[in-house]
Design an enzyme around this catalytic site. Structure first.
Site, mmCIF file in Angstrom:
data_model
loop_
_atom_site.group_PDB
_atom_site.id
_atom_site.type_symbol
_atom_site.label_atom_id
_atom_site.label_comp_id
_atom_site.label_asym_id
_atom_site.label_seq_id
_atom_site.Cartn_x
_atom_site.Cartn_y
_atom_site.Cartn_z
ATOM 1 N N ASP A 33 0.868 -1.168 0.000
ATOM 2 C CA ASP A 33 0.000 0.000 0.000
ATOM 3 C C ASP A 33 0.912 1.227 0.000
ATOM 4 O OD1 ASP A 33 -2.333 1.609 0.342
ATOM 5 O OD2 ASP A 33 -1.754 1.801 2.454
ATOM 6 N N ARG A 34 0.383 2.364 -0.448
ATOM 7 C CA ARG A 34 1.229 3.549 -0.557
ATOM 8 C C ARG A 34 1.164 4.431 0.696
ATOM 9 N NH1 ARG A 34 -0.106 8.547 -4.490
ATOM 10 N NH2 ARG A 34 -0.850 9.305 -2.481
ATOM 11 N N ASP A 35 0.013 5.067 0.907
ATOM 12 C CA ASP A 35 -0.115 6.045 1.996
ATOM 13 C C ASP A 35 -0.109 5.347 3.349
ATOM 14 O OD1 ASP A 35 -0.455 8.179 0.080
ATOM 15 O OD2 ASP A 35 -2.478 7.404 -0.244
ATOM 16 N N THR B 136 -2.509 0.936 -4.861
ATOM 17 C CA THR B 136 -3.048 2.055 -4.074
ATOM 18 C C THR B 136 -4.434 2.479 -4.533
ATOM 19 O OG1 THR B 136 -2.583 4.349 -3.361
ATOM 20 C CG2 THR B 136 -1.746 3.707 -5.516
ATOM 21 N N CYS C 114 -6.007 2.368 -8.284
ATOM 22 C CA CYS C 114 -7.450 2.452 -8.514
ATOM 23 C C CYS C 114 -7.877 3.882 -8.266
ATOM 24 C CB CYS C 114 -8.214 1.504 -7.588
ATOM 25 S SG CYS C 114 -9.998 1.824 -7.648
ATOM 26 N N ARG D 190 -10.676 -1.583 -6.756
ATOM 27 C CA ARG D 190 -10.610 -0.848 -5.482
ATOM 28 C C ARG D 190 -10.523 -1.856 -4.340
ATOM 29 N NH1 ARG D 190 -11.422 3.528 -2.273
ATOM 30 N NH2 ARG D 190 -13.162 3.552 -0.800
HETATM 31 MG MG LIG Z 1 -2.723 3.294 3.413
HETATM 32 ZN ZN LIG Z 2 -10.955 0.683 -9.303
#
Ligand SMILES: [Mg+2]
Ligand SMILES: [Zn+2]
Length: 178
Positions: free
Chosen positions: A8-10, A56, A90, A101
Protein backbone atom coordinates in the site's frame (compact mmCIF):
# COMPACT_ATOMS: atom_id res chain seq x y z
CA UNK A 1 7.03 -17.57 -10.97
CA UNK A 2 8.39 -15.01 -8.53
CA UNK A 3 7.19 -13.80 -5.16
CA UNK A 4 6.18 -10.20 -4.63
CA UNK A 5 5.63 -7.81 -1.81
CA UNK A 6 2.53 -5.77 -2.54
CA UNK A 7 2.73 -2.40 -0.87
CA UNK A 8 0.00 0.00 0.00
CA UNK A 9 1.23 3.55 -0.56
CA UNK A 10 -0.12 6.04 2.00
CA UNK A 11 0.95 5.09 5.51
CA UNK A 12 3.36 2.41 4.28
CA UNK A 13 5.71 4.13 1.79
CA UNK A 14 4.89 7.75 2.52
CA UNK A 15 3.30 9.55 5.43
CA UNK A 16 -0.48 9.68 5.51
CA UNK A 17 -2.11 12.81 6.87
CA UNK A 18 -4.65 11.99 9.56
CA UNK A 19 -7.68 14.21 10.04
CA UNK A 20 -10.46 13.21 12.42
CA UNK A 21 -8.97 9.73 12.66
CA UNK A 22 -8.97 9.14 8.90
CA UNK A 23 -5.77 9.02 6.83
CA UNK A 24 -5.49 11.11 3.66
CA UNK A 25 -2.88 11.10 0.88
CA UNK A 26 -0.43 13.97 0.40
CA UNK A 27 -2.31 16.71 -1.47
CA UNK A 28 0.74 17.89 -3.41
CA UNK A 29 4.17 16.70 -4.47
CA UNK A 30 5.66 19.01 -1.84
CA UNK A 31 3.73 17.15 0.88
CA UNK A 32 5.22 13.78 -0.09
CA UNK A 33 7.29 12.49 2.82
CA UNK A 34 8.93 9.06 2.69
CA UNK A 35 8.63 7.18 5.97
CA UNK A 36 11.77 6.20 7.92
CA UNK A 37 13.42 2.93 6.88
CA UNK A 38 11.48 2.60 3.63
CA UNK A 39 14.44 2.86 1.21
CA UNK A 40 16.40 0.29 3.21
CA UNK A 41 13.45 -2.09 3.47
CA UNK A 42 12.76 -1.91 -0.26
CA UNK A 43 16.42 -2.57 -1.06
CA UNK A 44 16.66 -5.61 1.16
CA UNK A 45 13.40 -7.12 -0.13
CA UNK A 46 14.52 -6.60 -3.72
CA UNK A 47 17.90 -8.15 -2.99
CA UNK A 48 16.10 -11.26 -1.72
CA UNK A 49 14.22 -11.65 -4.99
CA UNK A 50 10.88 -10.02 -4.27
CA UNK A 51 9.12 -7.99 -6.91
CA UNK A 52 7.90 -4.71 -5.41
CA UNK A 53 4.44 -3.67 -6.52
CA UNK A 54 2.58 -0.67 -5.12
CA UNK A 55 -1.20 -1.10 -5.09
CA UNK A 56 -3.05 2.05 -4.07
CA UNK A 57 -6.63 3.29 -3.82
CA UNK A 58 -6.87 6.98 -4.73
CA UNK A 59 -10.62 7.64 -4.54
CA UNK A 60 -10.13 11.36 -3.88
CA UNK A 61 -9.62 11.70 -7.64
CA UNK A 62 -13.17 10.37 -8.30
CA UNK A 63 -14.43 12.52 -5.42
CA UNK A 64 -12.97 15.63 -7.03
CA UNK A 65 -10.83 16.59 -4.04
CA UNK A 66 -7.47 15.60 -5.54
CA UNK A 67 -6.28 16.03 -9.10
CA UNK A 68 -5.07 13.14 -11.21
CA UNK A 69 -1.99 15.24 -11.99
CA UNK A 70 -0.91 15.33 -8.35
CA UNK A 71 -1.22 11.54 -8.09
CA UNK A 72 0.73 11.05 -11.32
CA UNK A 73 3.42 13.46 -10.10
CA UNK A 74 3.79 11.61 -6.80
CA UNK A 75 4.08 8.30 -8.63
CA UNK A 76 6.69 9.66 -11.01
CA UNK A 77 8.71 10.83 -8.00
CA UNK A 78 8.35 7.48 -6.22
CA UNK A 79 9.28 5.60 -9.37
CA UNK A 80 12.37 7.77 -9.92
CA UNK A 81 13.50 7.15 -6.37
CA UNK A 82 12.64 3.50 -5.81
CA UNK A 83 12.15 1.85 -9.22
CA UNK A 84 9.13 -0.24 -8.25
CA UNK A 85 8.26 -3.05 -10.61
CA UNK A 86 4.87 -1.37 -10.92
CA UNK A 87 2.66 1.21 -9.27
CA UNK A 88 -0.96 0.20 -9.83
CA UNK A 89 -3.70 2.65 -8.93
CA UNK A 90 -7.45 2.45 -8.51
CA UNK A 91 -8.91 5.89 -9.17
CA UNK A 92 -12.51 4.80 -8.48
CA UNK A 93 -14.86 5.17 -5.56
CA UNK A 94 -17.23 2.57 -4.09
CA UNK A 95 -20.12 3.59 -6.34
CA UNK A 96 -18.07 2.81 -9.47
CA UNK A 97 -18.26 -0.87 -8.55
CA UNK A 98 -14.86 -1.61 -10.11
CA UNK A 99 -12.82 -4.75 -9.51
CA UNK A 100 -9.66 -2.89 -8.55
CA UNK A 101 -10.61 -0.85 -5.48
CA UNK A 102 -9.26 -2.68 -2.45
CA UNK A 103 -10.67 -4.79 -0.73
CA UNK A 104 -11.18 -6.16 -4.24
CA UNK A 105 -8.00 -8.00 -5.26
CA UNK A 106 -8.04 -6.78 -8.89
CA UNK A 107 -4.79 -4.82 -8.79
CA UNK A 108 -2.93 -7.73 -7.21
CA UNK A 109 -4.37 -10.25 -9.66
CA UNK A 110 -3.48 -8.03 -12.60
CA UNK A 111 0.12 -7.76 -11.40
CA UNK A 112 0.28 -11.51 -10.81
CA UNK A 113 -0.85 -12.11 -14.38
CA UNK A 114 1.47 -9.52 -15.91
CA UNK A 115 4.60 -10.41 -13.94
CA UNK A 116 4.15 -14.12 -13.26
CA UNK A 117 3.84 -13.65 -9.52
CA UNK A 118 3.34 -16.59 -7.18
CA UNK A 119 0.63 -15.14 -4.93
CA UNK A 120 0.94 -17.91 -2.34
CA UNK A 121 4.51 -16.92 -1.56
CA UNK A 122 3.78 -13.20 -1.72
CA UNK A 123 2.87 -10.65 0.94
CA UNK A 124 0.59 -7.63 1.18
CA UNK A 125 1.56 -4.81 3.53
CA UNK A 126 -1.06 -2.21 4.41
CA UNK A 127 -2.30 0.12 7.12
CA UNK A 128 -6.07 -0.29 6.54
CA UNK A 129 -8.53 -3.16 6.50
CA UNK A 130 -9.05 -2.76 2.76
CA UNK A 131 -5.38 -3.53 2.08
CA UNK A 132 -5.30 -6.58 4.29
CA UNK A 133 -8.56 -7.91 2.86
CA UNK A 134 -7.36 -7.43 -0.74
CA UNK A 135 -4.20 -9.37 0.09
CA UNK A 136 -6.19 -12.14 1.75
CA UNK A 137 -8.58 -12.44 -1.22
CA UNK A 138 -5.61 -12.64 -3.60
CA UNK A 139 -4.14 -15.52 -1.58
CA UNK A 140 -1.20 -13.63 -0.10
CA UNK A 141 0.02 -13.52 3.46
CA UNK A 142 -0.85 -10.20 5.02
CA UNK A 143 0.71 -7.56 7.24
CA UNK A 144 -1.31 -5.02 9.17
CA UNK A 145 0.49 -1.83 10.14
CA UNK A 146 -1.78 -0.50 12.86
CA UNK A 147 -1.77 3.31 12.89
CA UNK A 148 -4.79 3.48 15.22
CA UNK A 149 -7.08 5.12 12.69
CA UNK A 150 -10.68 5.60 13.76
CA UNK A 151 -12.09 2.86 11.52
CA UNK A 152 -12.74 -0.87 11.51
CA UNK A 153 -9.84 -3.23 11.92
CA UNK A 154 -9.07 -6.03 9.46
CA UNK A 155 -11.04 -9.13 10.39
CA UNK A 156 -7.85 -11.18 10.19
CA UNK A 157 -4.22 -10.82 9.20
CA UNK A 158 -1.10 -12.95 9.39
CA UNK A 159 1.36 -10.49 10.89
CA UNK A 160 1.32 -7.18 12.68
CA UNK A 161 4.20 -4.75 12.16
CA UNK A 162 4.97 -1.21 13.17
CA UNK A 163 6.51 -0.20 9.86
CA UNK A 164 7.58 -1.51 6.46
CA UNK A 165 11.07 -2.04 7.88
CA UNK A 166 9.68 -4.27 10.61
CA UNK A 167 7.57 -6.16 8.07
CA UNK A 168 10.63 -6.74 5.89
CA UNK A 169 12.52 -8.15 8.87
CA UNK A 170 9.68 -10.58 9.54
CA UNK A 171 9.58 -11.62 5.87
CA UNK A 172 13.31 -12.30 5.87
CA UNK A 173 13.03 -14.25 9.12
CA UNK A 174 10.36 -16.43 7.47
CA UNK A 175 12.72 -17.10 4.57
CA UNK A 176 15.48 -18.12 6.92
CA UNK A 177 13.18 -20.66 8.57
CA UNK A 178 12.69 -22.59 5.34
MG1 LIG B 1 -2.72 3.29 3.41
ZN1 LIG C 1 -10.95 0.68 -9.30
Amino acid sequence: MRPAVFLDRDGVINRAFVRNGTPYPPDSLAALEILPGVPEALNVLRSRGYLLVVVTNQPDVARGTLSRGVVDGIHARLQGEFHFDAILTCFHDDTDDCDCRKPQPGLLLRAAHDFGIDLGSSFMVGDRWRDVEAGRRAGCRTFFIDCSYDERLPSSFDFRAGSLMEASEIILAQLDLR
